[in-house]
Design a protein around this motif. Structure first.
Motif, mmCIF file in Angstrom:
data_model
loop_
_atom_site.group_PDB
_atom_site.id
_atom_site.type_symbol
_atom_site.label_atom_id
_atom_site.label_comp_id
_atom_site.label_asym_id
_atom_site.label_seq_id
_atom_site.Cartn_x
_atom_site.Cartn_y
_atom_site.Cartn_z
ATOM 1 N N THR A 15 -16.666 -4.885 -34.271
ATOM 2 C CA THR A 15 -16.612 -4.442 -33.145
ATOM 3 C C THR A 15 -15.617 -3.312 -33.149
ATOM 4 O O THR A 15 -14.395 -3.792 -33.299
ATOM 5 N N VAL A 16 -15.832 -2.313 -32.838
ATOM 6 C CA VAL A 16 -14.587 -1.203 -32.622
ATOM 7 C C VAL A 16 -14.450 -1.022 -31.272
ATOM 8 O O VAL A 16 -15.428 -0.672 -30.287
ATOM 9 N N GLU A 17 -13.206 -1.260 -30.881
ATOM 10 C CA GLU A 17 -12.743 -0.994 -29.367
ATOM 11 C C GLU A 17 -12.904 0.367 -28.825
ATOM 12 O O GLU A 17 -12.382 1.257 -29.842
ATOM 13 N N GLN A 18 -13.611 0.665 -27.909
ATOM 14 C CA GLN A 18 -13.528 2.102 -27.384
ATOM 15 C C GLN A 18 -12.424 2.469 -26.355
ATOM 16 O O GLN A 18 -12.189 1.416 -25.853
ATOM 17 N N PRO A 19 -11.846 3.731 -26.566
ATOM 18 C CA PRO A 19 -10.780 3.892 -25.442
ATOM 19 C C PRO A 19 -11.422 3.685 -24.264
ATOM 20 O O PRO A 19 -12.492 4.229 -23.700
ATOM 21 N N THR A 20 -10.743 3.090 -23.185
ATOM 22 C CA THR A 20 -10.940 3.082 -21.682
ATOM 23 C C THR A 20 -10.918 4.250 -21.139
ATOM 24 O O THR A 20 -9.980 4.995 -21.482
ATOM 25 N N ALA A 21 -11.380 4.409 -19.834
ATOM 26 C CA ALA A 21 -11.168 5.644 -19.136
ATOM 27 C C ALA A 21 -9.607 5.772 -18.663
ATOM 28 O O ALA A 21 -8.972 6.810 -18.760
ATOM 29 N N THR A 22 -9.059 4.395 -18.470
ATOM 30 C CA THR A 22 -7.716 4.672 -18.076
ATOM 31 C C THR A 22 -6.752 4.928 -18.996
ATOM 32 O O THR A 22 -5.781 5.884 -18.882
ATOM 33 N N GLY A 23 -7.183 4.381 -20.212
ATOM 34 C CA GLY A 23 -6.269 4.758 -21.504
ATOM 35 C C GLY A 23 -6.396 6.181 -21.944
ATOM 36 O O GLY A 23 -5.203 7.028 -22.057
ATOM 37 N N SER A 24 -7.413 6.878 -21.712
ATOM 38 C CA SER A 24 -7.754 8.183 -21.997
ATOM 39 C C SER A 24 -6.744 9.023 -20.862
ATOM 40 O O SER A 24 -6.274 10.057 -21.280
ATOM 41 N N ALA A 25 -6.949 8.705 -19.593
ATOM 42 C CA ALA A 25 -6.265 9.637 -18.873
ATOM 43 C C ALA A 25 -4.841 9.336 -18.798
ATOM 44 O O ALA A 25 -4.098 10.328 -18.393
ATOM 45 N N THR A 26 -4.073 8.079 -19.320
ATOM 46 C CA THR A 26 -2.760 7.892 -19.575
ATOM 47 C C THR A 26 -2.406 8.809 -20.556
ATOM 48 O O THR A 26 -1.279 9.599 -20.606
ATOM 49 N N GLY A 27 -2.926 8.815 -21.759
ATOM 50 C CA GLY A 27 -2.839 9.777 -22.878
ATOM 51 C C GLY A 27 -2.738 11.210 -22.500
ATOM 52 O O GLY A 27 -1.798 11.952 -22.920
ATOM 53 N N LEU A 28 -3.660 11.824 -21.533
ATOM 54 C CA LEU A 28 -3.769 12.998 -21.193
ATOM 55 C C LEU A 28 -2.582 13.418 -20.318
ATOM 56 O O LEU A 28 -1.907 14.384 -20.518
ATOM 57 N N ARG A 29 -2.085 12.619 -19.283
ATOM 58 C CA ARG A 29 -1.026 12.584 -18.657
ATOM 59 C C ARG A 29 0.111 12.836 -19.588
ATOM 60 O O ARG A 29 1.159 13.696 -19.300
ATOM 61 N N GLU A 30 0.307 12.060 -20.490
ATOM 62 C CA GLU A 30 1.679 12.023 -21.481
ATOM 63 C C GLU A 30 1.555 13.231 -22.132
ATOM 64 O O GLU A 30 2.857 13.923 -22.631
ATOM 65 N N ARG A 31 0.346 13.724 -22.753
ATOM 66 C CA ARG A 31 0.703 15.014 -23.572
ATOM 67 C C ARG A 31 0.859 16.047 -22.380
ATOM 68 O O ARG A 31 1.254 17.160 -23.061
ATOM 69 N N LYS A 32 0.458 16.216 -21.360
ATOM 70 C CA LYS A 32 0.768 16.903 -20.487
ATOM 71 C C LYS A 32 2.333 17.204 -20.025
ATOM 72 O O LYS A 32 2.720 18.276 -20.117
ATOM 73 N N LYS A 33 2.829 15.994 -19.969
ATOM 74 C CA LYS A 33 4.056 16.076 -19.665
ATOM 75 C C LYS A 33 5.009 16.438 -20.784
ATOM 76 O O LYS A 33 5.975 17.167 -20.566
ATOM 77 N N GLN A 34 4.614 15.960 -21.909
ATOM 78 C CA GLN A 34 5.277 16.689 -23.447
ATOM 79 C C GLN A 34 5.168 18.111 -23.229
ATOM 80 O O GLN A 34 6.214 18.580 -23.602
ATOM 81 N N ARG A 35 4.101 18.484 -23.036
ATOM 82 C CA ARG A 35 3.663 20.197 -23.196
ATOM 83 C C ARG A 35 4.598 20.741 -22.080
ATOM 84 O O ARG A 35 5.270 21.792 -22.102
ATOM 85 N N THR A 36 4.828 20.140 -20.797
ATOM 86 C CA THR A 36 5.692 20.596 -19.786
ATOM 87 C C THR A 36 7.268 20.600 -20.307
ATOM 88 O O THR A 36 7.900 21.585 -20.166
ATOM 89 N N ARG A 37 7.622 19.633 -20.693
ATOM 90 C CA ARG A 37 9.115 19.465 -21.248
ATOM 91 C C ARG A 37 9.186 20.716 -22.360
ATOM 92 O O ARG A 37 10.411 21.243 -22.296
#
Length: 237
Positions: free
Chosen positions: A2-24
């Motif tokens: 069984t391959v674990e699929q990324p959760t919606a919460t995990g995807s949203a967190t990753g997106l926020r972190e990437r956005k923060k890094q781009r801003t910095r």
């Protein structure tokens, strides 16, 4: 399996972190571009945030001050060096460990720097720091703190008490002097490549031992001085 699929919460967190890094990253690059084109003291936080289209509050979420931005990449380079020094084999002599750590850092830091800013911009900040009294004073203070950290790290490697044995601080002072010289020479050469500063650093570190030797060979190479003719007094005439 069984391959674990990324959760919606995990995807949203990753997106926020990437956005923060781009801003910095955008704030960092814009600030350094303004510092190098119009001067550090002439640049305001408002100009930086306006160029990135964010608020002052956002700027201070990532950086405590303009000063922190000015030295942000240098912090990354220094931390990479310290990590490398901690990882050097215990049997290496102090100078060998310092030399290997700094050369390895220059071999691997390039991608980290260029992911944030062009090397020309990194080099330009060297010039800004050298020409700005406020930044130069901070740079000297930071250098003293860095030397103390390195000296304590070297003392720990050698099993010495840094406050009782002067050798770690003496060795690091000599090493740091070489690093300051090589950085200044790199700025003057006009060659902005990391290969250039690595080559200069290696050359100067290789001359550190001979430069500290007691005899530089001057007495052997120097022509003998002509002896002055004796001065005769009136009675000898």
């Amino acid at each position: 399996m069984t391959v674990e699929q990324p959760t919606a919460t995990g995807s949203a967190t990753g997106l926020r972190e990437r956005k923060k890094q781009r801003t910095r990253d955008a704030l960092l690059r814009t600030a350094l571009e303004l510092f190098t084109t119009q001067g550090y003291e002439q640049t305001t936080v408002d100009e930086i945030t306006d160029a990135v289209d964010v608020s002052q509050r956002t700027f201070f979420r990532y950086f405590t001050s303009k000063e922190e931005v000015a030295f942000a990449i240098q912090d990354t380079v220094e931390e990479r060096f310290l990590e490398g020094l901690r990882a050097r084999p215990a049997e290496e002599a102090p100078f060998d460990a310092l030399r290997s750590a700094v050369l390895d850092a220059w071999d691997t830091i390039g991608e980290t720097i260029t992911a944030l800013v062009p090397l020309e911009l990194y080099l330009g900040m060297f010039r800004v720091i050298e020409c700005t009294p406020a930044l130069l004073a901070v740079h000297l203070r930071r250098s003293i703190e860095m030397e103390e950290n390195i000296a304590r790290l070297i003392a720990d490697r050698e099993g010495l008490d840094v406050d009782a044995d002067p050798r770690p601080r003496v060795a690091v002072a000599a090493f740091s002097g070489v690093m300051r010289i090589t950085g200044q020479l790199w700025v003057r050469t006009g060659d902005t490549s990391l290969e250039a500063i690595r080559a200069i650093t290696e050359t100067y570190l290789d001359h550190l031992g001979p430069a500290l030797a007691a005899d530089w060979g001057r007495a052997r190479d120097r022509a003998p001085r002509a002896q002055a003719a004796p001065v005769e007094d009136d009675q000898g005439q």
